[in-house]
Design an enzyme around this catalytic site. Structure first.
Site, PDB file in Angstrom:
ATOM      1  N   ASP A   1      -7.007 -10.997  -1.307  1.00 49.50           N
ATOM      2  CA  ASP A   1      -6.583 -10.663   0.048  1.00 49.50           C
ATOM      3  C   ASP A   1      -7.169  -9.326   0.480  1.00 49.50           C
ATOM      4  O   ASP A   1      -7.590  -8.518  -0.348  1.00 49.50           O
ATOM      5  CB  ASP A   1      -5.057 -10.601   0.124  1.00 49.50           C
ATOM      6  CG  ASP A   1      -4.452  -9.623  -0.886  1.00 49.50           C
ATOM      7  OD1 ASP A   1      -4.939  -9.598  -2.029  1.00 49.50           O
ATOM      8  OD2 ASP A   1      -3.518  -8.896  -0.531  1.00 49.50           O
ATOM      9  N   ASP A   2      -7.152  -9.095   1.780  1.00 48.28           N
ATOM     10  CA  ASP A   2      -7.557  -7.823   2.382  1.00 48.28           C
ATOM     11  C   ASP A   2      -8.957  -7.401   1.946  1.00 48.28           C
ATOM     12  O   ASP A   2      -9.207  -6.243   1.616  1.00 48.28           O
ATOM     13  CB  ASP A   2      -6.532  -6.724   2.049  1.00 48.28           C
ATOM     14  CG  ASP A   2      -5.149  -7.053   2.602  1.00 48.28           C
ATOM     15  OD1 ASP A   2      -5.050  -7.966   3.439  1.00 48.28           O
ATOM     16  OD2 ASP A   2      -4.186  -6.404   2.195  1.00 48.28           O
ATOM     17  N   ILE A   3      -9.870  -8.382   1.925  1.00 45.23           N
ATOM     18  CA  ILE A   3     -11.277  -8.114   1.631  1.00 45.23           C
ATOM     19  C   ILE A   3     -12.119  -8.829   2.680  1.00 45.23           C
ATOM     20  O   ILE A   3     -11.629  -9.677   3.430  1.00 45.23           O
ATOM     21  CB  ILE A   3     -11.680  -8.593   0.220  1.00 45.23           C
ATOM     22  CG1 ILE A   3     -11.501 -10.115   0.103  1.00 45.23           C
ATOM     23  CG2 ILE A   3     -10.887  -7.869  -0.852  1.00 45.23           C
ATOM     24  CD1 ILE A   3     -12.046 -10.709  -1.182  1.00 45.23           C
TER      25      ILE A   3
ATOM     26  N   TYR B   1      -4.779 -15.843   4.087  1.00 44.66           N
ATOM     27  CA  TYR B   1      -3.465 -16.067   3.461  1.00 44.66           C
ATOM     28  C   TYR B   1      -2.332 -16.124   4.478  1.00 44.66           C
ATOM     29  O   TYR B   1      -1.172 -16.274   4.105  1.00 44.66           O
ATOM     30  CB  TYR B   1      -3.165 -14.955   2.450  1.00 44.66           C
ATOM     31  CG  TYR B   1      -3.190 -13.550   3.030  1.00 44.66           C
ATOM     32  CD1 TYR B   1      -2.086 -13.026   3.699  1.00 44.66           C
ATOM     33  CD2 TYR B   1      -4.316 -12.758   2.927  1.00 44.66           C
ATOM     34  CE1 TYR B   1      -2.107 -11.752   4.242  1.00 44.66           C
ATOM     35  CE2 TYR B   1      -4.352 -11.484   3.464  1.00 44.66           C
ATOM     36  CZ  TYR B   1      -3.251 -10.982   4.121  1.00 44.66           C
ATOM     37  OH  TYR B   1      -3.279  -9.725   4.665  1.00 44.66           O
TER      38      TYR B   1
ATOM     39  N   TYR C   1       0.857  -1.191   0.000  1.00 47.86           N
ATOM     40  CA  TYR C   1       0.000   0.000   0.000  1.00 47.86           C
ATOM     41  C   TYR C   1       0.890   1.237   0.000  1.00 47.86           C
ATOM     42  O   TYR C   1       2.033   1.207   0.441  1.00 47.86           O
ATOM     43  CB  TYR C   1      -0.887   0.020   1.244  1.00 47.86           C
ATOM     44  CG  TYR C   1      -1.955  -1.045   1.262  1.00 47.86           C
ATOM     45  CD1 TYR C   1      -3.195  -0.821   0.675  1.00 47.86           C
ATOM     46  CD2 TYR C   1      -1.720  -2.279   1.865  1.00 47.86           C
ATOM     47  CE1 TYR C   1      -4.182  -1.804   0.682  1.00 47.86           C
ATOM     48  CE2 TYR C   1      -2.699  -3.267   1.883  1.00 47.86           C
ATOM     49  CZ  TYR C   1      -3.924  -3.022   1.297  1.00 47.86           C
ATOM     50  OH  TYR C   1      -4.895  -3.993   1.305  1.00 47.86           O
TER      51      TYR C   1
END
Length: 883
Positions: free
Chosen positions: A293-295, A348, A188
């Site tokens: 990922d990251d959802i 993950y 990010y």
């Protein structure tokens, strides 16, 4: 592998790789080039070759063009005047054969002449490199192998302005132990520039890394706007990246992340995803990934998915498997030459069996590669057993997405230490390979990424400390001054989740100073730290590193200045030079503030204060001040303690600075047992206590349920008050309560972070009375509170016979009285002590910033400053110290 390393050392005249290496050991100075990554098998020969003015290059029509280019340039850099193509040796010229059996058939004859076998039995991307008897032969198992042989030759050949260089004979058989080795731009924050990506692809080729995954979280066309086509200009840049990657034998992987909005059952969304893949297929992309990922997988993006699969984690696994299988069958299977599809599961980061993992493992096409970060988003260690468990729980080949040296979670830091904590033999259990997630700073990332390349090529021979020093030396391009400066700078930016020790070399120098009391070595180290940024600015070849690291370079220089000032303070105090030590002590806070003042601007335009040598340099300045306090005979400033991590420089000491606009801010939610604590530095009688939490804009960031407690030893605690649902908590200790520590401890977990604006504890120490009265924001008590950084500031000039009096709470035998004034000290006074009979004896006259007055062990019950009738200046007293 150790035997191979010893052979390399013998060939090149350098120490062999040992079983253990200390990152702070700087004795290993290279005298000749080193091949990195470390070859699997290298044997020196008794002969050698000479770089002749003209070199004959033998290469077939199918020889790898990139390998030929690297080889030719290496020969020219080694002093050859020209490199000419030919079919056979010419006279006494050096002849170089480039190409494996399918590229250059003549290479096999050259290897036979050298008594070497060809690459036929090697793993893919393996190579053979022979040097001896007026010939050099480079033969790859495949074209990539030949290219890697050329990269090894480039490192073995010297750099000279003319011919005549002697190159030691060698026989190298080398191959990677990890099939997929490379980097994933998956962080990010500020994405890399196009120029940086092109440069990175060159770098990967040089270090035998064979994959680059394009997955920056803040590219909108990969996530938020994944359905939308790329603008033509952006596609043109991607085409340039794909072409550069291919020329460097790096597989460009395109990773599309639709999870924020995808409807898994939607034919339109499946088509949108495959259409996006087809667009980049036309650019030459052959490897694809779908990160999920990251959802959230507890809520659907469309009602149709709930109707099709129901709810829960297992339903999410089924929906994701359906989408991925459709992409695999509709796109990957219909495009010959496409590599196996890669995916990142929503779970993950662990190896714990779950309904989600079970469903995904059972329903996902067996040839899809699953990406995994280890046990933890940033795994401190990754073992063979964990890799096996990941294969078992996901039941698919594993591509390790290793979150190092990524720093998007600590944007105030550079992470320049080596790849560490990865067990030897772990890559073989994964079934696919390893990609490292780098820092936002592309060029600074190269130092740790070199060590990643070293491990992934030959994990059995990998030594983190040696690899790190080699990486620094290579990045410095052999310049000794640059290498030293880069090593020093990297040392104070060393620690991470996988490298626990910060600044190992400097920390050792500091520890040696405190033990030996000899300042010379530490002063030299700190001077080198102070100078290293300027050396790097002046000498490092890749100036983009300076752009990447600018605020950290500024901070390192400033910390060198501040730490040397702190060291000088200790020396002066130990030498008994009280006046100069006090002058030095007063300079120190501004120097520390300057060192903490440099900022990094993040993607949102926020100025993030950067840190360098955290826990080492700042602690040394604190310890130096504490040593000065000890020698003065005072306790020092009240200190804040917490077990909570800090959010972006909002440090714990901010809750004690008397400024309600500053605050401590945690970087996670408060859990049961978390605490913020005030250390009073000695046991004292306590009174009123106030805990002010939350702040405008974060009104819910406070400890919802907790207790105020106090302790004398930090182990046994007594409850003072319980609180619930209050952002401001107050309490009063019973009369006579004594404590060194006062804390607020959470008795329940919560989802909000914690802000503490101020945590104040009233103490009742030596009584200070008299005048003049204190100015607003000051107090009489500050003149004798054991803290030389707090100052009594009078509101006006003294009146005739007015005095400031410190009562000792009883009669004591006093040897001396020291009075400290800020700056040069303009107030004048008679320093007097009260004897048991009530008389006041004058010990001396205060005139200046530092005054020390001998009392010779007389019994004293109070000390006073009887202000002079002359001068009329407004008094300021940092501390009256009675010993």
């Amino acid at each position: 592998m150790l035997a191979c390393a010893s052979a390399l050392a013998l060939l090149l005249g350098v120490p062999a790789v040992g079983a253990a290496a200390d990152p702070q050991d700087t004795s290993d100075r290279r005298t000749a080039p080193v091949i990195t990554p470390t070859p699997q098998d290298l044997r020196p020969r008794d002969d050698r070759v000479t770089v002749t003015p003209t070199v004959t290059l033998v290469a077939g029509a199918k020889a790898d063009a990139a390998a030929l280019k690297v080889t030719q340039q290496a020969l020219l850099d080694a002093g050859a005047h020209q490199v000419v193509r030919g079919e056979r040796p010419v006279g006494s010229r050096l002849t170089v054969y480039v190409g494996g059996p399918g590229e250059t058939p003549q290479t096999a004859e050259a290897l036979t002449a050298l008594g070497m076998e060809g690459p036929g039995q090697l793993a893919p991307e393996g190579y053979v490199l022979g040097i001896g008897e007026r010939r050099i032969a480079l033969s790859g198992k495949d074209r990539a192998g030949t290219y890697y042989a050329a990269q090894s030759l480039r490192q073995l050949l010297p750099e000279r302005k003319g011919p005549g260089a002697k190159v030691a004979g060698a026989e190298i058989r080398d191959w990677p132990t990890t099939a997929i080795r490379g980097v994933i731009e998956g962080f990010y924050g500020i994405p890399w520039t196009h120029a940086a990506r092109l440069d990175q692809l060159d770098f990967y080729g040089e270090h035998k890394m064979n994959i680059f995954v394009y997955s920056p979280k803040d590219d909108p066309y990969l996530r938020e706007r994944w359905r939308e086509p790329y603008p033509a200009a952006q596609l043109a840049k991607m085409k340039e990246l794909v072409d550069r990657a291919g020329a460097r034998h790096v597989e460009f992987t395109y990773a599309l992340s639709p999870g924020l909005s995808v409807c898994y059952s939607s034919e339109a969304d499946i088509k949108a995803l495959t259409d996006k893949f087809r667009t980049v297929w036309d650019l030459g992309v052959r490897t694809y990934a779908v990160p999920l990922d990251d959802i959230s997988y507890t809520k659907w993006n469309c009602q149709a998915d709930q109707e099709k699969w129901g709810t829960g984690a297992a339903a999410a696994g089924a929906a994701q498997a359906y989408l991925l299988n459709r992409v695999n069958r509709d796109f990957i299977a219909t495009h010959p030459g496409a590599a196996p599809l890669q995916m990142v599961p929503t779970e993950y980061y662990n190896i714990t069996p779950s309904p989600y993992k079970k469903t995904l493992a059972e329903q996902l096409d067996e040839d899809v590669v699953v990406e995994w970060t280890g046990v933890g988003v940033i795994a401190p260690v990754i073992t063979v057993a964990q890799a096996k468990a990941a294969r078992d729980v996901f039941a698919h080949p594993i591509l390790l997405w290793d979150n190092y040296p990524v720093n998007d979670y600590v944007t105030n830091r550079l992470l320049l230490g080596p790849y560490n904590g990865r067990e030897k033999g772990m890559p073989a259990e994964l079934g696919s390979g390893i990609t490292a997630n780098p820092m936002n700073q592309a060029y600074a990332s190269k130092i740790p990424l070199m060590t990643v390349a070293d491990y992934t090529w030959n994990d059995a021979a990998y030594d983190p400390g040696k690899s790190w020093r080699t990486a620094i030396s290579e990045y410095a391009e052999g310049d000794a001054r640059t290498e030293k400066a880069l090593r020093i700078f990297s040392d104070v930016n060393y620690s991470s989740r996988i490298n626990a020790q910060q600044a190992p070399a400097l920390a050792a120098e500091i520890a040696e100073f405190w033990e030996s009391k000899d300042a010379a070595g530490l002063d030299s180290a700190l001077y080198d730290l102070q100078r290293s940024p300027d050396v790097l600015r002046d000498r490092i070849a890749e100036q983009e590193f300076i752009h990447d690291s600018e605020p950290w370079l500024d901070a390192a220089e400033a910390w060198g200045v501040a730490a040397r000032a702190a060291l000088r303070l200790v020396e002066l105090a130990r030498d008994g030079d009280g006046a100069q030590a006090w002058e030095q002590r007063q300079r120190l806070p501004a120097l520390v503030t300057a060192a903490k003042s440099f900022t990094y601007t993040d993607l949102d335009g926020r100025k993030i204060p950067v840190v360098v040598g955290e826990g080492v340099l700042d602690k040394f300045t604190e310890d130096a001040a504490a040593e000065h306090d000890r020698l003065l005979g005072v306790t020092g400033a009240v200190k804040g303690l917490t077990n909570l991590p800090v959010y972006q420089g909002n440090a714990i000491e901010r809750m004690l600075d008397g400024d309600d606009s500053t605050f401590f801010w945690s970087s996670r939610a408060t859990r049961t047992g978390d605490h913020v604590t005030v250390d009073l530095r000695k046991e004292r009688e306590i009174g009123d206590i106030s805990l002010a939490m939350a702040k405008p804009g974060s009104v819910n960031d406070y400890m919802r349920q907790g207790v105020l407690e106090y302790s004398s030893d930090g182990s046994s605690w007594e409850q003072l008050a319980a609180f619930s649902g209050k952002a401001v908590v107050t309490a009063t200790a019973p009369p006579g309560t004594e404590a060194r520590y006062v804390r607020a401890r959470a008795t329940a977990g919560q989802t909000n972070w914690l802000v503490v604006r101020e945590f104040t504890v009233e103490t009742k120490d030596a009584s200070v009375t008299g005048g003049p009265p204190p100015a607003a924001g000051s107090s009489l008590r500050a003149a004798a509170d054991g803290d030389v950084t707090s100052v009594y500031r009078a509101a006006r000039a003294p009146e005739s016979r007015e005095a400031l009096q410190v009562d000792l709470g009883g009669t004591r035998e006093v040897s001396s009285v020291t009075v400290l004034q800020p700056g040069d000290g303009s107030a004048q006074a008679a320093v007097q002590v009260r004897t048991p009979d009530g008389d006041w004896d004058t010990a001396g006259e205060l005139d200046g910033g530092y005054g020390e007055f001998t009392v010779d062990g007389e019994p004293v019950s109070a000390v006073r400053l009887l202000w002079s009738d002359e001068g009329g200046s407004t008094p300021q007293i940092a501390e009256v110290i009675v010993r």
